[in-house]
Design a protein around this motif. Sequence first.
Motif, PDB file in Angstrom:
ATOM      1  N   SER A 279       0.830  -1.217   0.053  1.00 37.80           N
ATOM      2  CA  SER A 279      -0.078  -0.019   0.128  1.00 37.80           C
ATOM      3  C   SER A 279       0.842   1.233  -0.189  1.00 37.80           C
ATOM      4  N   ARG A 303      -7.079  -5.991   3.297  1.00 37.67           N
ATOM      5  CA  ARG A 303      -7.253  -6.862   1.811  1.00 37.67           C
ATOM      6  C   ARG A 303      -8.604  -7.112   1.637  1.00 37.67           C
ATOM      7  N   ARG A 434      -1.407  -8.601  -1.883  1.00 41.76           N
ATOM      8  CA  ARG A 434      -1.074  -7.179  -1.297  1.00 41.76           C
ATOM      9  C   ARG A 434      -0.587  -7.152   0.271  1.00 41.76           C
ATOM     10  N   GLU A 436      -1.376  -4.568   2.940  1.00 44.98           N
ATOM     11  CA  GLU A 436      -2.226  -3.365   3.202  1.00 44.98           C
ATOM     12  C   GLU A 436      -1.675  -3.023   4.614  1.00 44.98           C
TER      13      GLU A 436
END
Length: 596
Positions: A279, A303, A434, A436
């Motif tokens: 992020s 996420r 990802r 985050e």
Amino acid sequence: MGAAMHSYRTHHCAQLRASDVGQTVRLSGWVHKKRDHGDLVFVDLRDHHGITQIVTEVDGPAFAVIEGLKNESVVTITGTVVARAAEAVNPNLATGAIEVRASAAVVQSAAQDLPMPVAGEAEYPEDIRLRYRFLDLRREKVHANIMLRAQVIASLRQRMIAQGFTEFQTPILTASSPEGARDYLVPSRVHPGKFYALPQAPQMFKQLLMVAGFDRYFQIAPCFRDEDARADRSPGEFYQLDFEMSFVTQDDVFAAIEPVLHGVFEEFADWQGKGRSVSPLPFRRIPYRESMLKYGNDKPDLRNPLIITDVSALFEGSGFGRFASIVAAGDVVRAIPAPNTADKSRKFFDDMNAWAQSEGFPGLGYATRKGGVFGGPIANNHGEAGMAAIAEALGLGPDDGVFFAAGKEAQAAKLAGIARTRVGQQLGLIDEKRFEFCWIVDFPMFEYDEDAKKIDFSHNPFSMPQGELAALETKDPLDILAYQYDIVCNGIELSSGAIRNHRPEIMYKAFEIAGYSRADVDANFAGMINAFKYGAPPHGGSAPGVDRIVMLLADEPNIREVITFPMTQKAEDLMMGAPSAVSAKQLRELHIRTLD
């Protein structure tokens, strides 16, 4: 040949390439695998760096030695680098274009039959893996995890130094603290009946370094807590990137540590081709109360796109009696969307309810929705207009169902939180590619302890309350927020931190609200409170967990996979036999008698 050849190796096992063909070389390592092809025997020779294929003919000079070797024996091979035939080239191996034709082999150390194999990725029982951890660490995946850990720590160090931090060491033998978890105690030989404690964190010392004027401190610090293990917490000991800075606001702390964490995660996001994204800076900030409402906990996994909504007001006087009476009693109803579930059978919803009951909750209500039409008992009793209002409050689509968690606020929030996670997992909504990050900010300074029937600190007693002394003197204690923050990644709390309370009068007042007298504070926190009476800078910091950072980057669900020599769940070291009994003589020297 010119110079004498090295006793053990001219190259390591990942070094030789096609350009080395024709050279006489010497390699040393472990016998990873052996394959017998009739008149040829192949050995995969492995060291820290990688693997090289060794070949010998049955009538070759090294055959007799190689033939007798068991896997994981250590051997030195001398031979000539030859090119592999085109069809035998292994593109997955750095040395895959060549092999070494052995002219001599010397056994450095023979291995017995193995309690567990090193080659291959077969799962093995944990007690065997930990008892023979030195073998487990030879396995490719575990070896890679530990190397990743070393690289992450080196990167954290460089990034902290670049941000103007200096590394200092703090004591391992210190005093027991009444706050926090259970201490590990070390008896003193020189002072009969007295004990040192291993530090749960260098908290007091790092604050004292600020009082001492060092401005920006960090340490890759070992911390010791006698608490039970969890998947993301090892028993006994763990490491943190401990840091503290002077003359800073909360924003300054965030600005200093965000680029360090973001940088390390970016650096290793593609480790082993995992291709993950991080992020962007600055990280999102979410007030504690908002996090508890929208995500059902204070360490949200961002996420997961699902957001929890409070729908209590929409059930006032509802035809669905159970929720109406819960709301009338001053309790809450929270709703979790279940997007695109029109094609899910009723079983999907019933299974979620059964799961909630298995977690110790009364149940998880639900309404189905297909083509804009709601179904199920709650919807039927609550009515069309009422359900339409809920759909609007949650922004539901025509095929989105909804789950309900109802009851006392703390319980309903908790159930909604774990249900949000489970729905996200079941529906495949969580993006595994990802990282985050977010900050949870504005933690309450105090909470009401139902058991003790008193107000107590909700987090860290050494935090500065927002509004300082005036807030403590004029506000309801349960309304006071603290300059306290957690950094969270993918639903895992990496650390909590705070701007510290550096003013004795504010500290005495904060402790007084929690029921501690001046004398209590002076006795329990003497080192710190005394230091603050001689000129302390405003200061703050945090301490992200190193093991947890590596666990996230290695994509491992269990923290033991990123620690060299971890203990079992029961805090035992099976390899070294710790904890162990000690001799009567040692106990006598320490003035200790055990209870038989």
